[in-house]
Scaffold this motif. Structure first.
Motif, PDB file in Angstrom:
ATOM      1  N   HIS A 359      46.754  52.498  27.315  1.00 40.83           N
ATOM      2  CA  HIS A 359      45.775  53.582  27.225  1.00 40.83           C
ATOM      3  C   HIS A 359      45.419  54.113  28.612  1.00 40.83           C
ATOM      4  N   TYR A 360      45.393  53.209  29.605  1.00 36.42           N
ATOM      5  CA  TYR A 360      45.058  53.616  30.970  1.00 36.42           C
ATOM      6  C   TYR A 360      46.310  53.740  31.845  1.00 36.42           C
ATOM      7  N   ILE A 361      47.451  53.918  31.209  1.00 37.77           N
ATOM      8  CA  ILE A 361      48.731  54.166  31.876  1.00 37.77           C
ATOM      9  C   ILE A 361      48.984  53.105  32.962  1.00 37.77           C
ATOM     10  N   GLY A 362      48.704  51.868  32.614  1.00 40.61           N
ATOM     11  CA  GLY A 362      49.003  50.751  33.493  1.00 40.61           C
ATOM     12  C   GLY A 362      47.958  50.443  34.544  1.00 40.61           C
ATOM     13  N   ASP A 363      46.900  51.235  34.639  1.00 41.12           N
ATOM     14  CA  ASP A 363      45.885  51.032  35.676  1.00 41.12           C
ATOM     15  C   ASP A 363      44.642  50.375  35.068  1.00 41.12           C
ATOM     16  N   LEU A 364      44.588  49.045  35.132  1.00 42.75           N
ATOM     17  CA  LEU A 364      43.465  48.335  34.535  1.00 42.75           C
ATOM     18  C   LEU A 364      42.174  48.480  35.321  1.00 42.75           C
ATOM     19  N   SER A 365      42.240  49.063  36.519  1.00 43.61           N
ATOM     20  CA  SER A 365      40.997  49.314  37.250  1.00 43.61           C
ATOM     21  C   SER A 365      40.145  50.356  36.535  1.00 43.61           C
ATOM     22  N   LEU A 366      40.768  51.084  35.584  1.00 44.02           N
ATOM     23  CA  LEU A 366      40.038  52.094  34.810  1.00 44.02           C
ATOM     24  C   LEU A 366      39.410  51.510  33.554  1.00 44.02           C
ATOM     25  N   ALA A 367      39.680  50.226  33.266  1.00 40.69           N
ATOM     26  CA  ALA A 367      39.203  49.601  32.038  1.00 40.69           C
ATOM     27  C   ALA A 367      37.896  48.864  32.262  1.00 40.69           C
ATOM     28  N   ASN A 368      37.240  48.500  31.170  1.00 42.49           N
ATOM     29  CA  ASN A 368      36.025  47.687  31.199  1.00 42.49           C
ATOM     30  C   ASN A 368      36.456  46.226  31.139  1.00 42.49           C
ATOM     31  N   VAL A 369      36.570  45.596  32.296  1.00 44.14           N
ATOM     32  CA  VAL A 369      37.137  44.253  32.409  1.00 44.14           C
ATOM     33  C   VAL A 369      36.020  43.231  32.592  1.00 44.14           C
ATOM     34  N   ALA A 370      36.161  42.081  31.937  1.00 41.70           N
ATOM     35  CA  ALA A 370      35.189  40.997  32.095  1.00 41.70           C
ATOM     36  C   ALA A 370      35.124  40.606  33.565  1.00 41.70           C
ATOM     37  N   PRO A 371      33.928  40.616  34.183  1.00 44.29           N
ATOM     38  CA  PRO A 371      33.828  40.356  35.630  1.00 44.29           C
ATOM     39  C   PRO A 371      34.473  39.051  36.070  1.00 44.29           C
ATOM     40  N   ALA A 372      34.292  37.978  35.291  1.00 40.80           N
ATOM     41  CA  ALA A 372      34.828  36.676  35.687  1.00 40.80           C
ATOM     42  C   ALA A 372      36.349  36.642  35.656  1.00 40.80           C
ATOM     43  N   LYS A 373      36.966  37.555  34.939  1.00 39.46           N
ATOM     44  CA  LYS A 373      38.427  37.540  34.801  1.00 39.46           C
ATOM     45  C   LYS A 373      39.086  38.746  35.468  1.00 39.46           C
ATOM     46  N   ARG A 374      38.282  39.539  36.139  1.00 42.73           N
ATOM     47  CA  ARG A 374      38.790  40.803  36.674  1.00 42.73           C
ATOM     48  C   ARG A 374      39.960  40.612  37.635  1.00 42.73           C
ATOM     49  N   GLN A 375      39.787  39.797  38.655  1.00 40.92           N
ATOM     50  CA  GLN A 375      40.836  39.643  39.657  1.00 40.92           C
ATOM     51  C   GLN A 375      42.099  39.052  39.065  1.00 40.92           C
ATOM     52  N   ARG A 376      41.938  38.066  38.193  1.00 34.82           N
ATOM     53  CA  ARG A 376      43.105  37.419  37.590  1.00 34.82           C
ATOM     54  C   ARG A 376      43.873  38.395  36.702  1.00 34.82           C
ATOM     55  N   LEU A 377      43.148  39.193  35.888  1.00 36.36           N
ATOM     56  CA  LEU A 377      43.822  40.139  34.996  1.00 36.36           C
ATOM     57  C   LEU A 377      44.488  41.269  35.778  1.00 36.36           C
ATOM     58  N   LEU A 378      43.794  41.770  36.797  1.00 33.35           N
ATOM     59  CA  LEU A 378      44.384  42.835  37.606  1.00 33.35           C
ATOM     60  C   LEU A 378      45.645  42.349  38.293  1.00 33.35           C
ATOM     61  N   ALA A 379      45.613  41.118  38.806  1.00 40.75           N
ATOM     62  CA  ALA A 379      46.783  40.558  39.481  1.00 40.75           C
ATOM     63  C   ALA A 379      47.933  40.339  38.508  1.00 40.75           C
ATOM     64  N   ARG A 380      47.606  39.839  37.306  1.00 42.69           N
ATOM     65  CA  ARG A 380      48.647  39.560  36.310  1.00 42.69           C
ATOM     66  C   ARG A 380      49.377  40.824  35.901  1.00 42.69           C
TER      67      ARG A 380
END
Length: 385
Positions: A359-380
């Protein structure tokens, strides 16, 4: 102006299907008759059987709706009172079902497991009743807003009337909204955050409204106290009629009811985030900010709740006028199926996380990400890309 349902006017192809939505509250009327006629105690559990098994199967067989009302028919559809009666009639069936259940809980004929099954069925009806309250609570007519509070009495979730309309709709698809699930957040992490956060938000919103009117908290004009009073009167009246032994079952069905509502909340906005304007404020909610599903069977049972994208973009629209939009992110199945997926976090993430990413064309920085998992999900997902 064209008149819906009359010769020469626009005809809603789903017009008479909406009456099937009344099967939902009626399913709590069926268990006793079905068990006594067949001898099969499984029918005490008919609520979850219908919602979690029968409807997903029918959704798969029947498929999508694909029919949108035309703009030129909007006024006629909105004004047709037939559609309102489909929601009004939900309430008497709902409360008749609850009364019959209380009679059976108070008796000694049912085993503990049978009573538990009946409580689960009634709880599912209570949760779907919140959806009827949701539709009525968005209206400006005072009678429908009153009916909304009455419908919420069974689930003891009267503060939803305040929080949903003035909290959730204002903050939807933002980190500030407790009812908007975050990417990487499991259902079981979301439920306490949404339940507690929604309760606190409702209290704050209503206190602020009363303060602007220079009224104290303890006033009949308090919408939350009005709704809670209805629950006290309802539960108190039922205990006077059937005895205090029914209280644990009343509480259990209420918890199941609002738990079902919050699970639907989890599905509706998972991982979605509204964009910000240059001044830092969030943009107006658009169809891109809610998950949509156009499965016909679930839509009929839930009064178009699955056309959630249009509902949030245009909250004043009555359920029969809601549209499905290609702009909206689409769920892979109807809500009834998605509830099952949500209960199993690894399965949910496997299905939904790639859809958020797409939905965000591969850019998860545009999503509502759980703060505790943000860095791990963005890196993955950055590594995967």
């Amino acid at each position: 102006m064209q008149t819906v349902g009359k010769p020469g006017g626009f005809r809603d192809p789903k017009r008479y299907l909406w009456a099937l939505g009344l099967i939902a509250p009626a399913c709590a009327l069926l268990p006793s008759q079905l068990v006594y006629r067949t001898g099969a105690p499984v029918f005490w559990w008919i609520g979850p059987v219908i919602v979690l098994i029968a409807i997903p199967v029918l959704d798969w067989i029947v498929g999508d709706d694909g029919n949108n009302p035309r703009e030129e028919d909007y006024a006629a559809l909105s004004a047709d009172r037939y559609y309102r009666w489909c929601t009004y009639l939900f309430l008497p069936i709902q409360f008749l079902s609850l009364g019959i259940a209380c009679f059976m809980w108070a008796g000694s004929e049912l085993t503990f497991i049978d009573k538990l099954g009946l409580a689960t069925t009634v709880g599912f009806v209570s949760g779907i009743g919140i959806n009827a309250a949701h539709e009525l609570g968005h209206r400006v007519e005072s009678a429908e807003r009153l009916l909304s509070k009455i419908a919420l009495a069974q689930s003891a979730y009267g503060h939803f009337f305040v929080e949903h309309n003035r909290g959730h709709h204002a903050r939807v698809a933002t980190p500030e909204d407790p009812a908007s699930a975050r990417l990487g957040e499991s259902l079981w992490q979301f439920l306490p955050r949404s339940i507690i956060g929604g309760f606190r938000s409702a209290i704050e919103l209503e206190r602020a409204r009363l303060a602007r009117q220079e009224r104290p908290w303890l006033t009949w004009h308090n919408n939350i106290l009005q709704a809670w009073a209805m629950t006290v009167v309802l539960f108190g009246s039922l205990m006077i009629a059937f005895g205090p032994s029914i209280l644990p079952w009343l509480l259990l069905q209420a918890v199941i009811g609002f738990g079902l509502l919050e699970t639907v909340n989890y599905v509706e906005h998972y991982g979605l985030l509204r964009a910000r304007k240059p001044n830092g404020r969030y943009e107006r909610c658009s169809p891109r900010d809610s998950w949509n599903s156009d499965r016909l069977v679930t839509n009929i049972f839930l009064f178009h709740l699955q056309r959630h994208s249009d509902h949030h973009a245009n909250p004043g629209r009555r359920y029969q006028t809601l549209r499905s939009s290609e702009e909206s992110p689409q769920l892979p199945a109807g809500y009834a199926t998605m509830l099952l997926l949500a209960a199993v976090p690894p399965l949910w993430r496997a299905v939904m996380d790639p859809r958020v990413l797409a939905h965000y064309i591969g850019d998860l920085s545009l999503a509502n990400v759980a703060p505790a998992k943000r860095q791990r999900l963005l890196a993955r997902y950055r590594a995967a890309a």
